[in-house]
Scaffold this motif. Structure first.
Motif, PDB file in Angstrom:
ATOM      1  N   THR A 279       0.829  -1.207   0.000  1.00 56.95           N
ATOM      2  CA  THR A 279       0.000   0.000   0.000  1.00 56.95           C
ATOM      3  C   THR A 279       0.858   1.250   0.000  1.00 56.95           C
ATOM      4  N   MET A 280       1.959   1.224   0.747  1.00 61.70           N
ATOM      5  CA  MET A 280       2.868   2.373   0.806  1.00 61.70           C
ATOM      6  C   MET A 280       3.466   2.685  -0.559  1.00 61.70           C
ATOM      7  N   ILE A 281       4.065   1.693  -1.196  1.00 64.82           N
ATOM      8  CA  ILE A 281       4.728   1.962  -2.470  1.00 64.82           C
ATOM      9  C   ILE A 281       3.709   2.313  -3.554  1.00 64.82           C
ATOM     10  N   SER A 282       2.484   1.781  -3.437  1.00 65.92           N
ATOM     11  CA  SER A 282       1.425   2.147  -4.380  1.00 65.92           C
ATOM     12  C   SER A 282       1.091   3.628  -4.241  1.00 65.92           C
ATOM     13  N   GLY A 283       1.002   4.100  -3.006  1.00 65.55           N
ATOM     14  CA  GLY A 283       0.714   5.510  -2.769  1.00 65.55           C
ATOM     15  C   GLY A 283       1.796   6.437  -3.293  1.00 65.55           C
ATOM     16  N   PHE A 284       3.039   6.005  -3.236  1.00 67.13           N
ATOM     17  CA  PHE A 284       4.159   6.843  -3.688  1.00 67.13           C
ATOM     18  C   PHE A 284       4.170   7.037  -5.203  1.00 67.13           C
ATOM     19  N   VAL A 285       3.550   6.137  -5.965  1.00 66.41           N
ATOM     20  CA  VAL A 285       3.581   6.252  -7.424  1.00 66.41           C
ATOM     21  C   VAL A 285       2.229   6.623  -8.021  1.00 66.41           C
ATOM     22  N   GLY A 286       1.192   6.794  -7.169  1.00 63.03           N
ATOM     23  CA  GLY A 286      -0.097   7.245  -7.670  1.00 63.03           C
ATOM     24  C   GLY A 286      -1.160   6.177  -7.797  1.00 63.03           C
ATOM     25  N   ALA A 287      -0.908   4.978  -7.271  1.00 61.35           N
ATOM     26  CA  ALA A 287      -1.894   3.896  -7.334  1.00 61.35           C
ATOM     27  C   ALA A 287      -2.741   3.871  -6.066  1.00 61.35           C
ATOM     28  N   VAL A 288      -3.786   3.058  -6.087  1.00 60.37           N
ATOM     29  CA  VAL A 288      -4.684   2.959  -4.939  1.00 60.37           C
ATOM     30  C   VAL A 288      -4.150   1.911  -3.962  1.00 60.37           C
ATOM     31  N   PRO A 289      -4.614   1.923  -2.702  1.00 55.87           N
ATOM     32  CA  PRO A 289      -4.159   0.939  -1.715  1.00 55.87           C
ATOM     33  C   PRO A 289      -4.500  -0.483  -2.136  1.00 55.87           C
ATOM     34  N   THR A 290      -3.721  -1.424  -1.673  1.00 56.13           N
ATOM     35  CA  THR A 290      -3.938  -2.834  -2.014  1.00 56.13           C
ATOM     36  C   THR A 290      -4.448  -3.606  -0.807  1.00 56.13           C
ATOM     37  N   THR A 291      -5.027  -4.745  -1.082  1.00 58.83           N
ATOM     38  CA  THR A 291      -5.493  -5.622  -0.010  1.00 58.83           C
ATOM     39  C   THR A 291      -5.601  -7.041  -0.558  1.00 58.83           C
ATOM     40  N   THR A 292      -5.512  -8.022   0.324  1.00 56.85           N
ATOM     41  CA  THR A 292      -5.743  -9.402  -0.100  1.00 56.85           C
ATOM     42  C   THR A 292      -7.167  -9.507  -0.613  1.00 56.85           C
ATOM     43  N   TYR A 293      -7.377 -10.320  -1.653  1.00 52.97           N
ATOM     44  CA  TYR A 293      -8.645 -10.280  -2.367  1.00 52.97           C
ATOM     45  C   TYR A 293      -9.502 -11.515  -2.133  1.00 52.97           C
ATOM     46  N   GLY A 294     -10.735 -11.270  -1.678  1.00 58.46           N
ATOM     47  CA  GLY A 294     -11.663 -12.360  -1.427  1.00 58.46           C
ATOM     48  C   GLY A 294     -12.034 -13.129  -2.681  1.00 58.46           C
ATOM     49  N   GLU A 295     -12.095 -12.424  -3.838  1.00 54.72           N
ATOM     50  CA  GLU A 295     -12.434 -13.094  -5.085  1.00 54.72           C
ATOM     51  C   GLU A 295     -11.432 -14.199  -5.410  1.00 54.72           C
ATOM     52  N   ASN A 296     -10.152 -13.912  -5.193  1.00 48.58           N
ATOM     53  CA  ASN A 296      -9.123 -14.899  -5.495  1.00 48.58           C
ATOM     54  C   ASN A 296      -9.099 -16.032  -4.475  1.00 48.58           C
ATOM     55  N   ILE A 297      -9.483 -15.724  -3.241  1.00 51.36           N
ATOM     56  CA  ILE A 297      -9.636 -16.782  -2.244  1.00 51.36           C
ATOM     57  C   ILE A 297     -10.755 -17.724  -2.688  1.00 51.36           C
ATOM     58  N   GLY A 298     -11.816 -17.154  -3.255  1.00 56.85           N
ATOM     59  CA  GLY A 298     -12.907 -17.960  -3.770  1.00 56.85           C
ATOM     60  C   GLY A 298     -12.473 -18.857  -4.919  1.00 56.85           C
ATOM     61  N   VAL A 299     -11.591 -18.336  -5.776  1.00 54.21           N
ATOM     62  CA  VAL A 299     -11.069 -19.144  -6.880  1.00 54.21           C
ATOM     63  C   VAL A 299     -10.314 -20.347  -6.334  1.00 54.21           C
ATOM     64  N   MET A 300      -9.480 -20.137  -5.320  1.00 52.49           N
ATOM     65  CA  MET A 300      -8.719 -21.241  -4.728  1.00 52.49           C
ATOM     66  C   MET A 300      -9.653 -22.274  -4.108  1.00 52.49           C
ATOM     67  N   ALA A 301     -10.676 -21.809  -3.425  1.00 49.00           N
ATOM     68  CA  ALA A 301     -11.608 -22.728  -2.778  1.00 49.00           C
ATOM     69  C   ALA A 301     -12.343 -23.577  -3.804  1.00 49.00           C
ATOM     70  N   MET A 302     -12.670 -22.980  -4.951  1.00 47.08           N
ATOM     71  CA  MET A 302     -13.447 -23.686  -5.965  1.00 47.08           C
ATOM     72  C   MET A 302     -12.590 -24.655  -6.776  1.00 47.08           C
ATOM     73  N   THR A 303     -11.373 -24.233  -7.128  1.00 44.86           N
ATOM     74  CA  THR A 303     -10.528 -25.044  -8.013  1.00 44.86           C
ATOM     75  C   THR A 303      -9.607 -25.996  -7.273  1.00 44.86           C
ATOM     76  N   LYS A 304      -9.384 -25.742  -5.967  1.00 40.64           N
ATOM     77  CA  LYS A 304      -8.437 -26.510  -5.154  1.00 40.64           C
ATOM     78  C   LYS A 304      -7.007 -26.393  -5.702  1.00 40.64           C
ATOM     79  N   VAL A 305      -6.742 -25.276  -6.368  1.00 44.67           N
ATOM     80  CA  VAL A 305      -5.394 -24.971  -6.854  1.00 44.67           C
ATOM     81  C   VAL A 305      -4.862 -23.820  -6.012  1.00 44.67           C
ATOM     82  N   TYR A 306      -3.872 -24.119  -5.140  1.00 46.02           N
ATOM     83  CA  TYR A 306      -3.349 -23.119  -4.218  1.00 46.02           C
ATOM     84  C   TYR A 306      -1.932 -22.676  -4.583  1.00 46.02           C
ATOM     85  N   SER A 307      -1.447 -23.123  -5.714  1.00 47.91           N
ATOM     86  CA  SER A 307      -0.060 -22.906  -6.101  1.00 47.91           C
ATOM     87  C   SER A 307       0.302 -21.426  -6.199  1.00 47.91           C
ATOM     88  N   ILE A 308       1.398 -21.053  -5.536  1.00 46.73           N
ATOM     89  CA  ILE A 308       1.940 -19.698  -5.627  1.00 46.73           C
ATOM     90  C   ILE A 308       2.299 -19.380  -7.073  1.00 46.73           C
TER      91      ILE A 308
END
Length: 424
Positions: A279-308
C-alpha cells in the motif's frame, strides 16, 4: 489436475495449465480491482501495475508460503472520496501511504504481542457496524454515478436506467446462476454486458470506443506524486482498523482452505507487513491501496489450486496489461450507469460483510453492552454529525470507528474494575 485433486502452495503447475489458471485469477480480480481507480477517476494502468508488483512482493515477504492476490481496496472509498472532494487525489495518496506505514508498524506490534488486544480495542460488536458503514455511506454515490437520481426536472434519463438495470441484473443473477468458470467472473461479465448495452442505447458513442482501440499499443502508466496533508491523513488513517480486520479474516479463511495455519507460518506479522508495504509503495507512485482479495480466495476454494506459481502468473499478466494502451483506454470509457450498476452490488456486499462480522463473532445482543456499542457506532456514522479538532474534521465511518474504540476501551476498563452490570 485429474491425477492430483489438490495442487498445494509449493507445487509446480504444468505449462499447459499455468496460463489458463493464471488468467482465471486475473479475471477474478480484474472487474472489482479496476472499479476502484475508475471511481477515483484515475487511469487504471498504474493500479494494474502495482497490484501485480504488490502481489509478487507479498510472496517474497511471506517466503512463498501464503497464497494471496493483492487487489484494489474498497475500504478507502468513503474517506478518500471526501479527501478528494476537498483537496484532490494527491492528498489522498498521502493518506494511503500513512495507512500503509501504520499497517507495517501494526505488524511489528503483532509480532511482539500477538493479536488478542485487537478484540479489546474493537470487538465484533463495533467492528461489524464500522465495516458496514463503508458500504452504507456510499449507497447514494452509486445511485448518483449511475445517473438514476431525478434531475432538476424530476425525471431520470431512460437510457441510463436501462444500462443500469442490465448491468445490475447480470451482476446479481450471475452471482447466483453462473457456474464453473463463469461463476468466478460475474462482475467482469456484468461490466461487459452493461458496456454493450450502453453502445446500443447511445449512452456510449461508438467513436469513443474507436478512439480507445486506436490508442498507442504500449504506454507508460500515469505515475503521480503524493501530497502530505495532515488533515487528509487523519481523515483516512482510521481505515487501518477495517483493513487490518479484513486482512486477518482473509488469512483465517485461506488457512482453512489450504489446511495450514498461515497465522503462524509464515505468520500474520509477515502477511500484514507485506500488505502495508505494498500500500505504501502504491501511494508513492499514484496507485490505490492494495489488499488481499476475497475473489481470489474464492477461486482457490473452488478449483483446489493453491499454487503460488499460478497466482504469481496472474500478477505478471496484470503487470503486462498495465503497459498495453488500448486496455487502459477502454477501461476509462466505461460509462457511469455501468459503474453505478456494479457499485450497487459491491457497496451492498461491503455492508453485508459488516453484518457477517457480527454473525461470525456470535455477538450477543441480549445484554446492554453490545447493543449499545453497535447502536452508537451506526448512529454516529449515519447521522452526518462531524467533529473538528485542530482544523481536522472527523465524520462518517472515521468518527464512528474512533467512537467505537473509545467505548470499547471504556467497557474493558469497567470490566477490570467490576463496574459493568453484564460482566457475567
Amino acid at each position: 489436475m485429474e491425477s492430483k485433486k489438490i495442487i498445494q502452495i509449493e507445487d509446480k503447475v504444468p505449462v499447459s495449465l499455468l496460463v489458463p489458471l493464471s488468467l482465471q485469477h486475473m479475471f477474478a480480480m480484474f472487474g472489482a480491482s479496476v472499479l476502484v481507480p475508475i471511481i477515483f477517476q484515475i487511469n487504471p494502468s498504474v493500479v494494474l501495475l502495482m497490484n501485480g508488483i504488490g502481489t509478487l512482493l507479498f510472496f517474497l515477504i511471506t517466503k512463498g508460503k501464503a497464497p494471496a492476490y493483492l487487489g484494489s481496496s474498497f475500504a478507502f472509498l468513503a474517506p478518500a472520496g471526501l479527501v478528494m472532494s476537498k483537496w484532490g487525489y494527491q492528498d489522498a495518496l498521502g493518506g494511503f501511504i500513512a495507512v500503509g506505514l501504520a499497517l507495517c508498524i501494526l505488524s511489528f506490534v503483532i509480532y511482539k504481542f500477538g493479536i488478542k488486544w485487537i478484540d479489546v480495542v474493537l470487538p465484533a460488536a463495533a467492528m461489524g457496524p464500522v465495516v458496514a458503514l463503508i458500504g452504507l455511506e456510499l449507497a447514494g454515490t452509486a445511485a448518483s454515478t449511475a445517473g438514476i437520481l431525478p434531475g432538476a426536472d424530476g425525471t431520470v434519463d431512460s437510457k441510463n436506467a436501462i444500462v443500469f438495470v442490465v448491468t445490475l441484473a447480470f451482476a446479481v443473477f450471475g452471482n447466483v446462476l453462473f457456474k464453473k468458470f463463469f461463476a468466478v467472473i460475474p462482475i467482469l461479465i456484468a461490466i461487459i454486458a452493461g458496456y454493450v448495452t450502453a453502445l446500443f442505447t447511445g449512452v456510449l458513442a461508438p467513436g469513443t470506443v474507436s478512439d480507445a482501440l486506436h490508442a498507442s499499443l504500449f504506454v507508460m502508466p500515469n505515475f503521480q506524486a503524493p501530497r502530505f496533508n495532515l488533515e487528509a491523513i487523519v481523515m483516512i488513517l482510521p481505515v487501518i482498523l477495517v483493513v487490518a480486520s479484513e486482512h486477518i479474516g482473509h488469512q483465517i479463511v485461506t488457512s482453512k482452505i489450504v489446511e495450514r495455519d498461515l497465522l503462524k507460518d509464515p505468520g500474520l506479522h509477515r502477511s500484514l507487513f507485506a500488505d502495508g508495504f505494498s500500500t505504501m509503495i502504491s501511494g508513492f507512485v499514484g496507485a490505490v491501496p492494495t489488499t488481499t482479495y476475497g475473489e481470489n480466495i474464492g477461486v482457490m476454494a473452488m478449483t483446489k489450486v493453491y499454487s503460488i506459481q499460478v497466482i504469481a502468473g496472474a500478477a505478471i499478466l496484470s503487470i503486462i496489461a498495465s503497459f498495453i494502451g488500448p486496455v487502459a483506454a477502454l477501461i476509462q470509457t466505461i460509462p457511469g450507469p455501468v459503474i453505478g450498476g456494479i457499485s450497487f452490488l459491491l457497496y451492498g456486499t461491503i455492508g453485508a460483510s459488516g453484518i457477517r462480522i457480527i454473525v461470525d463473532g456470535r455477538v450477543d445482543y441480549s445484554g446492554s453492552r453490545n447493543l449499545t456499542l453497535t447502536s452508537v457506532v451506526f448512529v454516529v456514522g449515519l447521522s452526518g454529525i462531524a467533529l473538528s479538532i485542530f482544523n481536522v474534521t472527523l465524520t462518517g465511518m472515521v468518527l464512528a470507528a474512533i467512537v467505537g474504540m473509545i467505548l470499547s476501551l471504556l467497557f474493558y476498563i469497567f470490566d477490570k474494575f467490576g463496574w459493568a452490570n453484564d460482566k457475567n
